[in-house]
Design a protein around this motif. Sequence first.
Motif, PDB file in Angstrom:
ATOM      1  N   ARG A  20       1.156  -0.888   0.022  1.00  0.00           N
ATOM      2  CA  ARG A  20       0.116  -0.033   0.358  1.00  0.00           C
ATOM      3  C   ARG A  20       0.983   1.030   0.347  1.00  0.00           C
ATOM      4  NH1 ARG A  20      -3.540   1.347   4.232  1.00  0.00           N
ATOM      5  NH2 ARG A  20      -2.080  -0.279   5.923  1.00  0.00           N
ATOM      6  N   ALA A  21       2.370   1.473   0.569  1.00  0.00           N
ATOM      7  CA  ALA A  21       3.001   1.948   0.794  1.00  0.00           C
ATOM      8  C   ALA A  21       3.665   3.527  -0.245  1.00  0.00           C
ATOM      9  CB  ALA A  21       3.947   2.246   1.711  1.00  0.00           C
ATOM     10  N   PHE A  22       3.800   2.073  -1.040  1.00  0.00           N
ATOM     11  CA  PHE A  22       4.072   2.160  -2.566  1.00  0.00           C
ATOM     12  C   PHE A  22       3.733   2.454  -3.651  1.00  0.00           C
ATOM     13  CE2 PHE A  22       7.887   0.782   0.101  1.00  0.00           C
ATOM     14  CZ  PHE A  22       9.151   1.558  -1.025  1.00  0.00           C
ATOM     15  N   GLU A  23       2.133   2.103  -3.069  1.00  0.00           N
ATOM     16  CA  GLU A  23       0.560   2.086  -3.820  1.00  0.00           C
ATOM     17  C   GLU A  23       0.772   1.406  -5.209  1.00  0.00           C
ATOM     18  OE1 GLU A  23       0.898   5.478  -5.184  1.00  0.00           O
ATOM     19  OE2 GLU A  23      -0.373   7.102  -3.318  1.00  0.00           O
ATOM     20  N   MET A  24       1.275   0.069  -5.077  1.00  0.00           N
ATOM     21  CA  MET A  24       1.121  -0.334  -5.758  1.00  0.00           C
ATOM     22  C   MET A  24       0.537  -1.388  -6.514  1.00  0.00           C
ATOM     23  SD  MET A  24       4.098  -3.097  -4.022  1.00  0.00           S
ATOM     24  CE  MET A  24       4.850  -4.717  -5.311  1.00  0.00           C
ATOM     25  N   GLU A  25      -0.517  -1.357  -6.479  1.00  0.00           N
ATOM     26  CA  GLU A  25      -2.203  -1.418  -6.933  1.00  0.00           C
ATOM     27  C   GLU A  25      -2.357  -0.423  -8.019  1.00  0.00           C
ATOM     28  OE1 GLU A  25      -6.992  -3.123  -5.978  1.00  0.00           O
ATOM     29  OE2 GLU A  25      -5.394  -2.205  -4.174  1.00  0.00           O
ATOM     30  N   ASP A  26      -2.342   0.375  -7.600  1.00  0.00           N
ATOM     31  CA  ASP A  26      -2.355   1.554  -8.645  1.00  0.00           C
ATOM     32  C   ASP A  26      -1.547   1.646  -9.519  1.00  0.00           C
ATOM     33  OD1 ASP A  26      -4.667   2.821  -7.312  1.00  0.00           O
ATOM     34  OD2 ASP A  26      -3.193   4.406  -6.340  1.00  0.00           O
ATOM     35  N   LYS A  27      -0.573   0.893  -8.931  1.00  0.00           N
ATOM     36  CA  LYS A  27       0.871   0.907 -10.452  1.00  0.00           C
ATOM     37  C   LYS A  27       0.529  -0.892 -11.327  1.00  0.00           C
ATOM     38  CE  LYS A  27       4.721   2.946  -8.141  1.00  0.00           C
ATOM     39  NZ  LYS A  27       3.842   3.874  -7.142  1.00  0.00           N
ATOM     40  N   GLY A  28      -0.830  -1.215 -11.192  1.00  0.00           N
ATOM     41  CA  GLY A  28      -0.888  -2.431 -12.046  1.00  0.00           C
ATOM     42  C   GLY A  28      -0.339  -3.751 -10.892  1.00  0.00           C
ATOM     43  N   TRP A  29      -0.190  -4.086  -9.633  1.00  0.00           N
ATOM     44  CA  TRP A  29      -0.258  -5.925  -9.290  1.00  0.00           C
ATOM     45  C   TRP A  29      -1.238  -5.767  -8.565  1.00  0.00           C
ATOM     46  CZ3 TRP A  29       5.028  -6.625  -9.975  1.00  0.00           C
ATOM     47  CH2 TRP A  29       5.612  -6.210 -10.470  1.00  0.00           C
ATOM     48  N   ARG A  30      -0.260  -7.144  -8.205  1.00  0.00           N
ATOM     49  CA  ARG A  30      -1.872  -8.128  -7.277  1.00  0.00           C
ATOM     50  C   ARG A  30      -1.124  -8.475  -6.346  1.00  0.00           C
ATOM     51  NH1 ARG A  30      -5.963 -11.289 -10.835  1.00  0.00           N
ATOM     52  NH2 ARG A  30      -6.300 -12.013  -8.359  1.00  0.00           N
ATOM     53  N   LEU A  31      -1.519  -8.233  -4.953  1.00  0.00           N
ATOM     54  CA  LEU A  31      -0.309  -9.364  -4.171  1.00  0.00           C
ATOM     55  C   LEU A  31      -0.615 -10.673  -4.006  1.00  0.00           C
ATOM     56  CD1 LEU A  31       1.432  -8.781  -1.232  1.00  0.00           C
ATOM     57  CD2 LEU A  31      -0.332  -8.101   0.287  1.00  0.00           C
ATOM     58  N   VAL A  32       0.326 -10.924  -3.293  1.00  0.00           N
ATOM     59  CA  VAL A  32      -0.788 -12.675  -4.043  1.00  0.00           C
ATOM     60  C   VAL A  32       0.611 -13.454  -2.871  1.00  0.00           C
ATOM     61  CG1 VAL A  32       0.699 -14.930  -5.604  1.00  0.00           C
ATOM     62  CG2 VAL A  32       0.797 -13.025  -6.507  1.00  0.00           C
ATOM     63  N   ASP A  33      -0.514 -13.718  -1.846  1.00  0.00           N
ATOM     64  CA  ASP A  33      -0.711 -14.920  -0.701  1.00  0.00           C
ATOM     65  C   ASP A  33      -0.116 -16.469  -1.214  1.00  0.00           C
ATOM     66  OD1 ASP A  33      -0.274 -16.655   1.303  1.00  0.00           O
ATOM     67  OD2 ASP A  33      -2.067 -16.038   2.120  1.00  0.00           O
ATOM     68  N   PRO A  34       1.459 -16.747  -0.829  1.00  0.00           N
ATOM     69  CA  PRO A  34       1.727 -18.718  -1.624  1.00  0.00           C
ATOM     70  C   PRO A  34       0.417 -19.801  -0.696  1.00  0.00           C
ATOM     71  CG  PRO A  34       3.114 -16.851  -0.437  1.00  0.00           C
ATOM     72  CD  PRO A  34       2.316 -15.890  -0.899  1.00  0.00           C
ATOM     73  N   GLY A  35       0.491 -18.990   0.105  1.00  0.00           N
ATOM     74  CA  GLY A  35      -0.283 -20.043   0.752  1.00  0.00           C
ATOM     75  C   GLY A  35       0.231 -21.232   1.681  1.00  0.00           C
ATOM     76  N   SER A  36       1.585 -21.045   2.004  1.00  0.00           N
ATOM     77  CA  SER A  36       2.082 -21.992   2.849  1.00  0.00           C
ATOM     78  C   SER A  36       4.095 -21.098   2.684  1.00  0.00           C
ATOM     79  CB  SER A  36       2.314 -23.676   2.755  1.00  0.00           C
ATOM     80  OG  SER A  36       2.566 -23.522   1.475  1.00  0.00           O
TER      81      SER A  36
END
Length: 336
Positions: free
Chosen positions: A173-189
């Motif tokens: 959020r701090a680097f506004e990555m969503e606005d830049k076109g990124w998605r945060l992936v939870d690898p699950g484990s």
Amino acid sequence: MKSGIMGAASALALTVGLTNAAVADDCGAVSIAEMNWASAELMANVDAIILEEGYGCDVTLVPGATETTFASMSERGQPDVAPELWINAVRVALDAAKEEGSLHALNDAPITDLGEGWWVTPAFHAEYPELDTVEKLLERPDLFPHPEDPSKGAFIGCPAGWGCQLINANLFRAFEMEDKGWRLVDPGSAAGLDGSMARAAERGVPWFGYYWAPTSMIGKYEMVLLPFEAEWAGSENWDECIALSEQDCLDPQPTSWTMSEVETVVTSGFMDKAGPAASYFENRVFPGDVMNEMLVFMNENQALGEDAAFEFLLTHEEIWTEWVSEDVADRIRGAL
């Protein structure tokens, strides 16, 4: 002549025995925390062999973990040594113990090139050398297509429940990555995180995400840590926002990653009896690349700490002999 030779041999044996006894008297019984992760397990066993064979100490390894080991050392004076204590988790209490003289840091950098952060594969780094900082790379989400939505870039964060999950989400959020076109992936484990990196590195596919060193994964795949252009935004931003849940971090500010600090910590009791063995800990520094190499060896051979310690001592004499005097080194060589 035979009796003369036997007499000389007996005298030599007696001299060696007396020398080792004197060394042992200087050192005595030493307990070392064998922490519950691979690099600390290796270090504890290297320390045990060197102290026993080189300085005549009577060493006992005891199971440990950061907070429980620190609490025991602080409150009970045992174990004597924590070879790899990550101090961010215990900083305030450790500073107080140092101030009162019950604990001492004999080495504030026992491993080089360690820490957490955001990494890319060496193949990607070689192909795009101009994208050599986090901020530059964040402008190119197209190079890391998300498997479910190729129009977005995939940033691999931490599994849910890990402390680093909150940190990565708030930095996202701090680097506004969503606005830049990124998605945060939870690898699950942990297995999911390792698997995503391994598949990308082995298939030559770009990968961008969180990890830490020293680890076998970083060593095996020679991953590249990207620096942040952003300056450290202060402990208030990190400790009171970035490291907390999203609802407790309403306005995260861009920042470099907090510095990971590791120390070799000993008790005042150890300092009273250690003699020359204390200087060993002051000199003992594992190069980061060698530590990663040893962690790969442990992983691939299912080697325990003692086996890995002997492997290190046999294959990296050029490193450990710099930590001890020549006579100590000779005793260790003889034991190997």
